[in-house]
Write a protein that holds these residues in place. Structure first.
Motif, PDB file in Angstrom:
ATOM      1  N   ALA A  71       1.350   5.685 -10.065  1.00  8.27           N
ATOM      2  CA  ALA A  71       0.446   5.086  -9.079  1.00  8.27           C
ATOM      3  C   ALA A  71       1.131   4.795  -7.745  1.00  8.27           C
ATOM      4  CB  ALA A  71      -0.138   3.794  -9.646  1.00  8.27           C
ATOM      5  N   GLY A  72       2.427   5.069  -7.667  1.00  6.53           N
ATOM      6  CA  GLY A  72       3.130   4.817  -6.415  1.00  6.53           C
ATOM      7  C   GLY A  72       3.474   3.373  -6.177  1.00  6.53           C
ATOM      8  N   LEU A  73       3.375   2.547  -7.214  1.00  5.29           N
ATOM      9  CA  LEU A  73       3.730   1.137  -7.085  1.00  5.29           C
ATOM     10  C   LEU A  73       5.222   0.901  -7.300  1.00  5.29           C
ATOM     11  CD1 LEU A  73       0.751  -0.433  -9.060  1.00  5.29           C
ATOM     12  CD2 LEU A  73       1.034  -0.334  -6.579  1.00  5.29           C
ATOM     13  N   ASP A  74       5.882   1.870  -7.922  1.00  3.71           N
ATOM     14  CA  ASP A  74       7.318   1.784  -8.172  1.00  3.71           C
ATOM     15  C   ASP A  74       7.897   3.175  -7.944  1.00  3.71           C
ATOM     16  OD1 ASP A  74       9.752   0.726  -8.818  1.00  3.71           O
ATOM     17  OD2 ASP A  74       9.197   0.084 -10.845  1.00  3.71           O
ATOM     18  N   ALA A  75       9.094   3.242  -7.393  1.00  2.00           N
ATOM     19  CA  ALA A  75       9.705   4.533  -7.066  1.00  2.00           C
ATOM     20  C   ALA A  75      10.476   5.071  -8.260  1.00  2.00           C
ATOM     21  CB  ALA A  75      10.631   4.388  -5.867  1.00  2.00           C
ATOM     22  N   GLY A  84      -2.578  14.803  -7.409  1.00  2.21           N
ATOM     23  CA  GLY A  84      -3.098  16.038  -6.848  1.00  2.21           C
ATOM     24  C   GLY A  84      -1.909  16.951  -6.575  1.00  2.21           C
ATOM     25  N   ASP A  85      -1.852  17.520  -5.380  1.00  6.68           N
ATOM     26  CA  ASP A  85      -0.725  18.387  -5.021  1.00  6.68           C
ATOM     27  C   ASP A  85       0.307  17.664  -4.168  1.00  6.68           C
ATOM     28  OD1 ASP A  85      -2.137  18.094  -2.697  1.00  6.68           O
ATOM     29  OD2 ASP A  85      -2.497  20.230  -2.354  1.00  6.68           O
ATOM     30  N   GLN A  86       0.198  16.345  -4.063  1.00  7.08           N
ATOM     31  CA  GLN A  86       1.092  15.562  -3.217  1.00  7.08           C
ATOM     32  C   GLN A  86       2.226  14.948  -4.041  1.00  7.08           C
ATOM     33  OE1 GLN A  86       0.900  14.883   0.447  1.00  7.08           O
ATOM     34  NE2 GLN A  86       3.000  14.642  -0.313  1.00  7.08           N
ATOM     35  N   GLU A  87       3.465  15.267  -3.681  1.00  7.07           N
ATOM     36  CA  GLU A  87       4.626  14.699  -4.362  1.00  7.07           C
ATOM     37  C   GLU A  87       4.968  13.370  -3.699  1.00  7.07           C
ATOM     38  OE1 GLU A  87       7.798  13.349  -5.787  1.00  7.07           O
ATOM     39  OE2 GLU A  87       8.627  14.533  -4.139  1.00  7.07           O
ATOM     40  N   LEU A  88       4.925  12.288  -4.481  1.00 14.21           N
ATOM     41  CA  LEU A  88       5.029  10.948  -3.900  1.00 14.21           C
ATOM     42  C   LEU A  88       6.385  10.697  -3.248  1.00 14.21           C
ATOM     43  CD1 LEU A  88       3.178   8.635  -6.453  1.00 14.21           C
ATOM     44  CD2 LEU A  88       2.271  10.161  -4.691  1.00 14.21           C
ATOM     45  N   GLY A  89       7.436  11.285  -3.800  1.00 15.80           N
ATOM     46  CA  GLY A  89       8.759  11.053  -3.246  1.00 15.80           C
ATOM     47  C   GLY A  89       8.944  11.612  -1.853  1.00 15.80           C
ATOM     48  N   ALA A  90       8.055  12.505  -1.431  1.00 19.06           N
ATOM     49  CA  ALA A  90       8.161  13.109  -0.101  1.00 19.06           C
ATOM     50  C   ALA A  90       7.430  12.294   0.965  1.00 19.06           C
ATOM     51  CB  ALA A  90       7.601  14.535  -0.138  1.00 19.06           C
ATOM     52  N   SER A  92       6.416   9.020   3.387  1.00 17.91           N
ATOM     53  CA  SER A  92       6.925   7.815   4.028  1.00 17.91           C
ATOM     54  C   SER A  92       6.222   6.603   3.434  1.00 17.91           C
ATOM     55  CB  SER A  92       6.660   7.869   5.537  1.00 17.91           C
ATOM     56  OG  SER A  92       5.258   7.830   5.786  1.00 17.91           O
ATOM     57  N   ASP A  93       6.754   5.418   3.697  1.00 18.62           N
ATOM     58  CA  ASP A  93       6.120   4.201   3.179  1.00 18.62           C
ATOM     59  C   ASP A  93       4.684   4.095   3.658  1.00 18.62           C
ATOM     60  OD1 ASP A  93       8.416   3.516   1.870  1.00 18.62           O
ATOM     61  OD2 ASP A  93       9.092   2.052   3.352  1.00 18.62           O
ATOM     62  N   ARG A  94       4.449   4.432   4.913  1.00 16.97           N
ATOM     63  CA  ARG A  94       3.091   4.345   5.462  1.00 16.97           C
ATOM     64  C   ARG A  94       2.160   5.345   4.781  1.00 16.97           C
ATOM     65  NH1 ARG A  94       2.126   4.437  11.872  1.00 16.97           N
ATOM     66  NH2 ARG A  94       3.125   2.394  11.584  1.00 16.97           N
ATOM     67  N   ALA A  95       2.648   6.573   4.599  1.00 19.31           N
ATOM     68  CA  ALA A  95       1.818   7.595   3.961  1.00 19.31           C
ATOM     69  C   ALA A  95       1.545   7.244   2.501  1.00 19.31           C
ATOM     70  CB  ALA A  95       2.498   8.954   4.058  1.00 19.31           C
ATOM     71  N   LEU A  96       2.549   6.659   1.828  1.00 15.65           N
ATOM     72  CA  LEU A  96       2.357   6.263   0.429  1.00 15.65           C
ATOM     73  C   LEU A  96       1.329   5.141   0.328  1.00 15.65           C
ATOM     74  CD1 LEU A  96       3.176   6.555  -2.516  1.00 15.65           C
ATOM     75  CD2 LEU A  96       5.060   4.968  -2.089  1.00 15.65           C
ATOM     76  N   THR A  97       1.385   4.189   1.241  1.00 16.67           N
ATOM     77  CA  THR A  97       0.393   3.105   1.261  1.00 16.67           C
ATOM     78  C   THR A  97      -1.002   3.673   1.462  1.00 16.67           C
ATOM     79  OG1 THR A  97       1.987   1.510   2.106  1.00 16.67           O
ATOM     80  CG2 THR A  97      -0.340   1.009   2.467  1.00 16.67           C
ATOM     81  N   GLU A 102      -6.392   5.260  -0.588  1.00 18.12           N
ATOM     82  CA  GLU A 102      -7.480   6.224  -0.491  1.00 18.12           C
ATOM     83  C   GLU A 102      -7.633   7.110  -1.722  1.00 18.12           C
ATOM     84  OE1 GLU A 102      -6.806   8.475   3.039  1.00 18.12           O
ATOM     85  OE2 GLU A 102      -7.208   6.790   4.388  1.00 18.12           O
ATOM     86  N   ARG A 103      -6.567   7.302  -2.491  1.00 19.86           N
ATOM     87  CA  ARG A 103      -6.607   8.300  -3.555  1.00 19.86           C
ATOM     88  C   ARG A 103      -6.326   7.753  -4.949  1.00 19.86           C
ATOM     89  NH1 ARG A 103      -9.522  10.510  -0.870  1.00 19.86           N
ATOM     90  NH2 ARG A 103      -9.203  12.346   0.423  1.00 19.86           N
ATOM     91  N   ILE A 104      -6.010   6.467  -5.028  1.00 17.55           N
ATOM     92  CA  ILE A 104      -5.705   5.881  -6.333  1.00 17.55           C
ATOM     93  C   ILE A 104      -6.537   4.620  -6.523  1.00 17.55           C
ATOM     94  CG2 ILE A 104      -3.906   4.843  -7.766  1.00 17.55           C
ATOM     95  CD1 ILE A 104      -1.879   6.620  -6.329  1.00 17.55           C
TER      96      ILE A 104
END
Length: 259
Positions: A71-75, A84-90, A92-97, A102-104
């Motif tokens: 869920a992107g709450l922990d790295a 989806g096709d988005q790798e969370l590690g790639a 930025s903090d802003r984009a992850l937020t 919007e997607r989770i």
């Protein structure tokens, strides 16, 4: 009847295709050196699009950590997480937020509703914070499926526990997330209301094409899913399709969990 069934399937297929989530050799380690604790150990698992997946395992198996990482709450310490096709590690903090917003979607034991807001305003709160407006047709669909039409002007104190959880689920669905994570969503509910919430999650998958991943300790709850992923000592030890309460309970006993 056949035409109606075909039309419904076509509608569901159209709603799907947003992509589920998956991990690739995901590891999570807390601490360093002699104090390091490996909570997840190279976990590779998929949460398929438009499917309901339960996550089970003994206490300390890494269930919640897995959910928090996806869920992107922990790295992640190592490995990859995809929504989806988005790798969370790639990101930025802003984009992850932004992706989380919007997607989770999230549904937890605590409903986390703001007591001063109506049900309608609680449902649309994520979009209000993002400065966007809900899709009216989708909002109406979610409200109809969750049977909240007559409760939208009520505040949380005027709603039953089951109704509050419906509002929390509607809030999770209204942004059309790629995946909804439910962490013990029936844990604070009586058996009747808990069964109602599980039915709603099932309907979100079947009628709205939603992807759902649920952490639970309850074999009956897990049996409402399409598949159950079993964790033990930070690793995937089994995946069960078409689960039943008895099969899930037997598998959990095999993992040494007697709760």
């Amino acid at each position: 009847m056949a035409n109606a069934a075909q039309a419904r399937q076509a509608t569901n297929d159209e709603k799907r295709g947003r992509g589920g989530a998956k991990t690739v050799r995901l590891s999570k380690v807390y601490g360093t050196g002699d104090m390091a604790v490996r909570v997840l150990d190279e976990v590779s698992v998929e949460f398929p699009d438009g499917r309901f997946t339960a996550i089970m395992g003994p206490s300390g198996a890494g269930k919640s950590t897995l959910m928090h990482c996806v869920a992107g709450l922990d790295a992640a310490t190592s490995g990859q997480v995809y929504v989806g096709d988005q790798e969370l590690g790639a990101l930025s903090d802003r984009a992850l937020t932004r992706l989380r917003r919007e997607r989770i979607g999230f549904v937890f034991q605590a409903f986390n509703l703001l007591p001063t807001l109506t049900a309608r305003d609680n449902i649309t709160l994520p979009m209000t914070l993002a400065g966007t407006s809900p899709d009216r047709e989708w909002f109406d669909t979610v409200v109809r499926v969750l049977k909240l039409g007559e409760r939208l002007t009520h505040r949380p104190s005027e709603l039953s526990g089951g109704q509050q959880q419906r509002v929390a689920l509607a809030r999770a669905l209204v942004t059309r997330p790629r995946i909804v994570f439910a962490d013990e969503p029936t844990g604070n509910l009586d058996s009747r209301t808990g069964a109602e919430v599980l039915t709603l999650l099932r309907e979100a998958v079947d009628d709205l094409g939603q992807t759902v991943a649920m952490v639970t300790h309850d074999p009956v709850a897990a049996a409402r899913a399409d598949a159950v992923v079993f964790l033990a000592d930070g690793r995937i030890v089994d995946v069960m399709d078409a689960p039943t309460p008895d099969r899930v309970l037997d598998r959990m006993r095999g993992l040494g969990d007697h709760s």
